[in-house]
Design an enzyme around this catalytic site. Structure first.
Site, PDB file in Angstrom:
ATOM      1  N   GLY A   8      -8.888 -23.301  32.191  1.00  0.00           N
ATOM      2  CA  GLY A   8      -8.693 -22.268  33.063  1.00  0.00           C
ATOM      3  C   GLY A   8      -9.644 -22.372  34.206  1.00  0.00           C
ATOM      4  N   GLY A  10      -9.882 -20.570  36.855  1.00  0.00           N
ATOM      5  CA  GLY A  10     -10.219 -19.174  37.733  1.00  0.00           C
ATOM      6  C   GLY A  10     -11.647 -19.241  38.215  1.00  0.00           C
ATOM      7  N   ASN A  11     -11.912 -17.903  38.496  1.00  0.00           N
ATOM      8  CA  ASN A  11     -13.449 -17.844  38.907  1.00  0.00           C
ATOM      9  C   ASN A  11     -14.436 -18.105  37.856  1.00  0.00           C
ATOM     10  OD1 ASN A  11     -12.733 -16.891  41.429  1.00  0.00           O
ATOM     11  ND2 ASN A  11     -12.646 -14.668  40.584  1.00  0.00           N
ATOM     12  N   VAL A  12     -14.295 -17.702  36.691  1.00  0.00           N
ATOM     13  CA  VAL A  12     -15.344 -18.011  35.512  1.00  0.00           C
ATOM     14  C   VAL A  12     -15.206 -19.629  35.244  1.00  0.00           C
ATOM     15  CG1 VAL A  12     -15.807 -17.521  33.080  1.00  0.00           C
ATOM     16  CG2 VAL A  12     -14.952 -15.685  34.338  1.00  0.00           C
ATOM     17  N   ASP A  33      -5.685 -26.241  34.458  1.00  0.00           N
ATOM     18  CA  ASP A  33      -5.236 -25.006  34.595  1.00  0.00           C
ATOM     19  C   ASP A  33      -3.754 -25.147  34.786  1.00  0.00           C
ATOM     20  OD1 ASP A  33      -6.570 -22.223  35.938  1.00  0.00           O
ATOM     21  OD2 ASP A  33      -4.459 -22.378  36.525  1.00  0.00           O
ATOM     22  N   VAL A 119     -14.349 -17.949  25.941  1.00  0.00           N
ATOM     23  CA  VAL A 119     -14.878 -16.870  27.173  1.00  0.00           C
ATOM     24  C   VAL A 119     -13.736 -15.813  27.355  1.00  0.00           C
ATOM     25  CG1 VAL A 119     -15.827 -16.611  29.313  1.00  0.00           C
ATOM     26  CG2 VAL A 119     -16.574 -18.653  27.936  1.00  0.00           C
ATOM     27  N   SER A 120     -12.482 -16.096  26.897  1.00  0.00           N
ATOM     28  CA  SER A 120     -11.324 -15.122  26.964  1.00  0.00           C
ATOM     29  C   SER A 120     -11.639 -13.830  26.389  1.00  0.00           C
ATOM     30  CB  SER A 120     -10.034 -15.906  26.665  1.00  0.00           C
ATOM     31  OG  SER A 120     -10.022 -17.239  27.176  1.00  0.00           O
ATOM     32  N   ASN A 121     -11.125 -12.729  27.042  1.00  0.00           N
ATOM     33  CA  ASN A 121     -11.108 -11.393  26.416  1.00  0.00           C
ATOM     34  C   ASN A 121     -10.009 -11.065  25.840  1.00  0.00           C
ATOM     35  OD1 ASN A 121     -13.687 -10.505  26.865  1.00  0.00           O
ATOM     36  ND2 ASN A 121     -13.709 -10.433  29.129  1.00  0.00           N
ATOM     37  N   HIS A 176     -18.414  -7.893  21.716  1.00  0.00           N
ATOM     38  CA  HIS A 176     -18.829  -8.049  22.947  1.00  0.00           C
ATOM     39  C   HIS A 176     -17.884  -6.595  23.738  1.00  0.00           C
ATOM     40  CE1 HIS A 176     -19.490  -9.414  27.306  1.00  0.00           C
ATOM     41  NE2 HIS A 176     -18.053  -9.714  27.226  1.00  0.00           N
TER      42      HIS A 176
END
Length: 312
Positions: A8, A10-12, A33, A119-121, A176
């Site tokens: 990934g 992206g920003n994170v 990605d 880290v994914s939500n 979380h």
């Protein structure tokens, strides 16, 4: 050679890769990605910064080619849709579970011995998904939540007291999100209990702000945070790669600890080269136990959504 993959870009994920490179935590950092050219471009950008910031870590990008990730020591998974304003974490489950499942399968195929950081939500349930998909021991599939949550909590305390955030140590537990369990009793400022320095009303307000810390940023920016989450994931990687044996709150599958079984919750652990070296069991009081039970109930509800999807 130490090798870390971040899935990934992206920003994170890009922030995580940047911090890993800047701090020379790994000799090679692979950024993956699904979007054509994005990982390659960001990896190249980070590498071109190396002469300016004086680091040797090599960053490599890949569009969905997991062969480049082979033999990674640690893999950080940040893939998934970001939370949009008005969207609950639970709304993301079905889509992101599919993404995390696919990514985990690809990662484990090429790095069967890797330690996996999620880290994914929604974080707790995505750790659940990665764990059952990878079939790895629970000590090697770890959710990043507590480090970010405690960082926000510590930042707010430092602001309130007008002191360095370096002086503040804290532990949070639970899921979380809104049901996380901050523990003022285990929060200190250079060894001084925080309760001696901040009035209960102000501390309660800080705790509430911490619980909704992610939402506050989404409202401001229209998207999830990235500097703090990316840095938090990198700190976990560093503790593992350098075998630092640091004590951090992370999400793990509990198997009897705190009287809780088969639930993915944030608890303090020792992080080292084997992943979670030990789960630390704190002696919680009745109020703290009740808050943790509320958090457990919420996470189990979210886990059941995933279990029902899998059963279809």
């Amino acid at each position: 050679m130490t090798k870390v993959t971040v899935v990934g870009a992206g920003n994170v994920g890009a922030t995580c890769a940047d911090v890993l490179a800047y701090r020379e935590i790994a000799e090679e950092i692979v950024l993956v990605d699904i979007k054509e050219g994005v990982a390659e471009g960001k990896a190249l950008d980070i590498w071109q910064k190396a002469p300016i910031n004086a680091y040797d870590s090599r960053t490599v990008g890949s569009t969905n080619d997991y062969t480049k990730t082979a033999n990674s020591d640690v893999v950080v998974i940040t893939s998934g849709l970001p939370r949009k304003p008005g969207m609950t974490r639970d709304d993301l489950i079905e889509t992101n579970a599919g993404i995390v499942k696919s990514v985990t399968e690809n990662v484990i195929k090429h790095s069967p011995d890797a330690i996996v950081i999620i880290v994914s939500n929604p974080l707790d349930v995505m750790t659940f998904q990665a764990h059952i998909t990878s079939k790895l021991p629970r000590t090697k599939v770890i959710g990043m939540a507590g480090i970010l949550d405690t960082a926000r909590y510590r930042a707010f305390i430092a602001e309130e007291l007008n002191i360095s955030p370096k002086e503040i140590q804290a532990i949070l537990m639970g899921g979380h999100g809104d049901t996380m369990v901050p523990l003022p009793r285990y929060t200190t400022v250079a060894g001084i209990p925080v309760t001696e320095l901040i009035d209960k009303d102000k501390l309660d307000a800080i705790i509430e702000r911490t619980k909704f810390g992610g939402g506050e940023l989404v409202k401001l920016m229209g998207t999830s945070a990235w500097y703090a989450p990316g840095s938090a994931a990198a700190q976990m990687v560093e503790a593992i790669v350098k075998n630092q044996k640091r004590v951090f709150p992370v999400c793990i599958k509990l198997e009897g600890e705190y009287g809780i079984d088969d639930c993915y919750l944030g608890v303090p652990v020792i992080l080292g080269k084997n992943g979670i070296e030990k789960v630390i069991e704190l002696d919680l009081n009745d109020e703290e136990k009740a808050l943790l039970e509320t958090s457990r109930t919420h996470v189990k509800e979210v886990m059941s959504v995933l279990e029902n999807l899998a059963a279809k």
